[in-house]
Write an enzyme that holds these catalytic residues in place. Structure first.
Site, PDB file in Angstrom:
ATOM      1  N   GLU A   1      -6.898   4.714   8.064  1.00 27.98           N
ATOM      2  CA  GLU A   1      -6.568   6.104   7.548  1.00 27.98           C
ATOM      3  C   GLU A   1      -7.787   6.750   6.871  1.00 27.98           C
ATOM      4  O   GLU A   1      -8.125   7.834   7.378  1.00 27.98           O
ATOM      5  CB  GLU A   1      -5.354   6.120   6.830  1.00 27.98           C
ATOM      6  CG  GLU A   1      -3.986   6.255   7.501  1.00 27.98           C
ATOM      7  CD  GLU A   1      -2.871   5.559   6.830  1.00 27.98           C
ATOM      8  OE1 GLU A   1      -2.783   5.706   5.479  1.00 27.98           O
ATOM      9  OE2 GLU A   1      -1.757   5.128   7.469  1.00 27.98           O
TER      10      GLU A   1
ATOM     11  N   SER B   1       3.734  -2.086  10.237  1.00 25.93           N
ATOM     12  CA  SER B   1       5.159  -1.957  10.634  1.00 25.93           C
ATOM     13  C   SER B   1       5.928  -3.316  10.228  1.00 25.93           C
ATOM     14  O   SER B   1       6.755  -3.960  10.771  1.00 25.93           O
ATOM     15  CB  SER B   1       5.802  -1.569  11.735  1.00 25.93           C
ATOM     16  OG  SER B   1       5.228  -0.164  12.178  1.00 25.93           O
TER      17      SER B   1
ATOM     18  N   GLU C   1      -5.058  -4.517  10.806  1.00 21.44           N
ATOM     19  CA  GLU C   1      -4.094  -3.607  10.906  1.00 21.44           C
ATOM     20  C   GLU C   1      -4.254  -2.810  12.229  1.00 21.44           C
ATOM     21  O   GLU C   1      -5.065  -1.968  12.247  1.00 21.44           O
ATOM     22  CB  GLU C   1      -4.041  -2.623   9.636  1.00 21.44           C
ATOM     23  CG  GLU C   1      -3.805  -3.392   8.342  1.00 21.44           C
ATOM     24  CD  GLU C   1      -3.257  -2.280   7.326  1.00 21.44           C
ATOM     25  OE1 GLU C   1      -2.200  -2.751   6.670  1.00 21.44           O
ATOM     26  OE2 GLU C   1      -3.954  -1.120   7.027  1.00 21.44           O
TER      27      GLU C   1
ATOM     28  N   GLY D   1       2.805   2.653  10.831  1.00 17.45           N
ATOM     29  CA  GLY D   1       3.912   3.559  10.570  1.00 17.45           C
ATOM     30  C   GLY D   1       4.612   4.048  11.965  1.00 17.45           C
ATOM     31  O   GLY D   1       5.059   5.044  12.030  1.00 17.45           O
TER      32      GLY D   1
ATOM     33  N   HIS E   1      -9.195   1.239   5.124  1.00 20.06           N
ATOM     34  CA  HIS E   1      -8.040   1.245   5.736  1.00 20.06           C
ATOM     35  C   HIS E   1      -8.367   2.389   6.873  1.00 20.06           C
ATOM     36  O   HIS E   1      -9.274   3.354   6.955  1.00 20.06           O
ATOM     37  CB  HIS E   1      -7.203   2.021   4.783  1.00 20.06           C
ATOM     38  CG  HIS E   1      -5.713   1.943   5.276  1.00 20.06           C
ATOM     39  ND1 HIS E   1      -5.211   2.941   6.117  1.00 20.06           N
ATOM     40  CD2 HIS E   1      -4.954   1.002   4.981  1.00 20.06           C
ATOM     41  CE1 HIS E   1      -4.036   2.508   6.419  1.00 20.06           C
ATOM     42  NE2 HIS E   1      -3.700   1.363   5.888  1.00 20.06           N
TER      43      HIS E   1
ATOM     44  N   ASN F   1       0.762  -1.307   0.060  1.00 21.62           N
ATOM     45  CA  ASN F   1      -0.171   0.212  -0.114  1.00 21.62           C
ATOM     46  C   ASN F   1       0.995   1.136   0.008  1.00 21.62           C
ATOM     47  O   ASN F   1       1.514   1.570   1.181  1.00 21.62           O
ATOM     48  CB  ASN F   1      -0.765   0.061   1.168  1.00 21.62           C
ATOM     49  CG  ASN F   1      -1.938   1.260   1.340  1.00 21.62           C
ATOM     50  OD1 ASN F   1      -1.571   2.267   0.629  1.00 21.62           O
ATOM     51  ND2 ASN F   1      -2.323   1.519   2.597  1.00 21.62           N
TER      52      ASN F   1
ATOM     53  N   LYS G   1       0.067   4.299  -0.278  1.00 21.71           N
ATOM     54  CA  LYS G   1      -0.476   5.472   0.138  1.00 21.71           C
ATOM     55  C   LYS G   1      -0.185   6.678  -0.525  1.00 21.71           C
ATOM     56  O   LYS G   1      -0.110   6.494  -1.836  1.00 21.71           O
ATOM     57  CB  LYS G   1       0.151   5.665   1.832  1.00 21.71           C
ATOM     58  CG  LYS G   1      -0.096   4.563   2.642  1.00 21.71           C
ATOM     59  CD  LYS G   1       0.120   4.614   4.111  1.00 21.71           C
ATOM     60  CE  LYS G   1      -0.091   3.181   4.731  1.00 21.71           C
ATOM     61  NZ  LYS G   1       0.176   3.270   6.212  1.00 21.71           N
TER      62      LYS G   1
END
Ligand code: 13P
Length: 250
Positions: free
Chosen positions: A97, A212, A167, A173, A95, A9, A11
């Site tokens: 985010e 990560s 996730e 991240g 996701h 991904n 992003k």
């Protein structure tokens, strides 16, 4: 036997030049990854370019999101049919985010999931708890709620041709990875939730881990029974790391 899937991904990263470089690096090394299925998910505007570079490589293409609408007056949206036309097999849905920065609700995520499947895309449904939720003992309740929203709308059949990605928000991240045992526990919980409705579908669905993931921890995570691959953010932007993760899945 579930085939491992390692998906990158990207992003909000990239340029025409860096997409070319990254894909050249990945496609050069990819024969070493064997039986693992590999996919990359660039930003929408690079899908066509990436699709051309990936022709005949066996690497699949995915988008990072799609609209819940098929067409019409929805400024800024990109429909599943458009994504499909540009050669995508997969689309990431829900996701964290999107959920946490852009406020996507469980209901909107479920609508996108359904719409993507109507247009023959395979949704990669992301689920995961925040740090507060984990510390408050809410992890399973959050995963259950996020899965149930899709189950209610699409039924268990919706998971017959879909992928789930666990996730944990606190691991994305941050450099903090869930331990293989922590991840396995949540993956098993998600699979069990589906198996109450259909054991065959639950047994066949691939559940990826994301957060990560890197070459140093991928092997241990992928050894767990219910971890069937990875959804990779940062490390998917470096060809060498991404290929190394894919290689550890075989
Ligand atoms: P990182 O691998 O950068 O933690 O991102 C994970 C992710 O969000 C993949 O979708």
């Amino acid at each position: 036997m579930r085939q491992t899937l390692v998906a990158g991904n990207w992003k909000l990263n990239g340029s025409l030049e860096s997409v070319s470089e990254l894909l050249a690096g990945i496609t050069e090394q990819i024969p070493t990854v064997g039986a693992t299925e590999v996919a990359v998910c660039p930003p929408f505007v690079y899908l066509q370019h990436a699709g051309q570079l990936l022709q005949d490589t066996g690497i699949a293409l995915g988008a990072q999101d799609c609209s819940d609408q098929a067409e019409g007056a929805y400024t800024g949206e990109v429909s599943p049919a458009m994504i499909r036309e540009f050669g995508c097999t997969y689309v990431i849905i829900g996701h964290s985010e999107r959920r946490h920065i852009y406020g996507e609700s469980d209901a909107l995520v479920a609508a996108k999931f359904e719409r993507a499947q109507e247009h023959s895309l395979i949704p990669i449904l992301c689920v995961g708890e925040t740090l507060e939720e984990r510390e408050g003992g809410q992890t399973e309740a959050v995963i259950a709620r996020q899965l149930d929203a899709v189950l209610t709308r699409s039924g268990i059949e919706g998971f017959d041709n879909a992928v789930i990605a666990y996730e944990p928000v606190w691991a994305i991240g941050t450099g903090k990875t869930a331990t293989p045992q922590q991840a396995q526990q949540v993956h098993a919980f998600a699979r069990d939730r589906l198996s109450r409705q259909d054991e065959g579908i639950a047994g066949g669905i691939r559940i990826l881990y994301g957060g990560s993931m890197k070459p140093e921890n991928a092997g241990a995570l992928l050894q767990e029974n219910d971890i069937d691959g990875g959804l990779i953010g940062g490390a998917s932007l470096k060809a060498e790391d991404f290929v190394a993760i894919a290689a550890s899945g075989t």
